[in-house]
Design a protein around this motif. Structure first.
Motif, PDB file in Angstrom:
ATOM      1  N   GLY A  57       0.782  -1.228   0.000  1.00 16.24           N
ATOM      2  CA  GLY A  57       0.000   0.000   0.000  1.00 16.24           C
ATOM      3  C   GLY A  57       0.811   1.273   0.000  1.00 16.24           C
ATOM      4  O   GLY A  57       0.243   2.368  -0.097  1.00 16.24           O
ATOM      5  N   VAL A 101      -4.041   1.266  -3.561  1.00 15.81           N
ATOM      6  CA  VAL A 101      -4.174   0.046  -4.362  1.00 15.81           C
ATOM      7  C   VAL A 101      -4.016   0.296  -5.854  1.00 15.81           C
ATOM      8  O   VAL A 101      -3.890  -0.647  -6.637  1.00 15.81           O
ATOM      9  CB  VAL A 101      -5.528  -0.641  -4.099  1.00 15.81           C
ATOM     10  N   SER A 161      -7.690   1.847  -0.613  1.00 10.31           N
ATOM     11  CA  SER A 161      -8.570   0.688  -0.518  1.00 10.31           C
ATOM     12  C   SER A 161      -9.940   1.045   0.042  1.00 10.31           C
ATOM     13  O   SER A 161     -10.910   0.308  -0.171  1.00 10.31           O
ATOM     14  CB  SER A 161      -7.925  -0.396   0.359  1.00 10.31           C
TER      15      SER A 161
END
Length: 277
Positions: free
Chosen positions: A20, A42, A65
């Protein structure tokens, strides 16, 4: 929804790591590489600027995300004003504008609209998006394609395309990946001539003046102008993702390594600085 772990702008390259975090190399005159504090990302997108533009300044987007979006870099026309975006599943960045795809199949936009590239409010059932310098292209759930913005070279002439699963927009051309692994193209032919013969393609990427395709076997093909060597991808293998910038091409290997070719005018090929993650 397919996320993009790589993005290539005019003079910078961005990578989303598996954990991430985000790393970037290349030109940072407007802060477009200042992504080191980003977390939970992401997918990434890099603002496009064709080589002939008067400015090399660009911007970078990161999709988290949780459906929110981060941005850094040049914000002269509000292209980084994405702080309020929510429920986003895909992002795209053009020259001075940004587009986000919501989970309900509608779009949100910010930034430049002089060429009509943000006239997408009426679009519905969108499953994929891409931004060129001055135009926006999207795939609908039924495999048809819509486009808005500058059409000087016919890059928006996609209304007759069907059975498309992905699109990619460049400076004055657009690529469409069909369900059968072949490729359609519109716009300036010298930027894509030859793609009509490609087969077993899983991903397409349109740079400013060139086109790139990832094959199912992990090899890469390219067409168009290659003055800086941006089409020199014939020896690449084990590639799982690609990105095309103004005059450079980037590939992510299955082992997490990154390869790059083309212009390195501002260190945009220095992908050895990007960890495998």
């Amino acid at each position: 929804m397919t996320h993009a772990p790589l993005a290539a702008g005019r003079r910078h390259t961005v990578r989303c790591l598996p954990d991430g975090r985000v790393v970037a190399v290349g030109a940072d005159g407007a802060g477009e590489c200042r992504v080191s504090q980003w977390r939970g990302v992401v997918s990434v997108a890099a603002g496009s600027v064709h080589v002939a533009a008067n400015t090399g300044r660009s911007h970078t987007l990161g999709l988290r995300s949780d459906g929110t979006v981060l941005a850094c870099g040049w914000n002269a026309q509000g292209q980084c004003d994405v702080q309020e975006w929510r429920d986003v599943v895909a992002i795209a960045a053009g020259w001075r504008f940004s587009v986000g795809l919501r989970s309900d199949g509608t779009l949100m936009t910010t930034g430049r609209d002089v060429e009509g590239q943000r006239q997408v409010d009426h679009w519905r059932e969108i499953t994929g998006i891409s931004c060129g310098d001055w135009h926006t292209v999207a795939v609908r759930a039924d495999g048809s394609v819509c486009a808005a913005g500058n059409n000087a070279a016919g890059q928006c002439e996609v209304q007759d395309w069907h059975r498309v699963r992905a699109v990619s927009a460049g400076y004055l051309h657009t690529l469409g990946l069909l369900e059968n692994g072949t490729v359609l193209a519109a716009g300036r032919p010298e930027f894509w001539a030859g793609v009509e013969h490609w087969i077993e393609i899983t991903t397409v990427a349109a740079g400013s003046y060139h086109s790139v395709g990832l094959r199912a076997d992990g090899t890469v093909v390219a067409a168009g102008k290659s003055a800086a060597g941006q089409c020199d991808v014939g020896r690449w293998h084990d590639i799982v993702a690609i990105a095309a910038g103004a005059a450079h091409t980037v590939g992510l290997r299955a082992n997490g390594g990154v390869v790059a070719t083309g212009s390195n005018s501002h260190g945009q090929l220095e992908v050895g600085a990007c960890p495998a993650g």
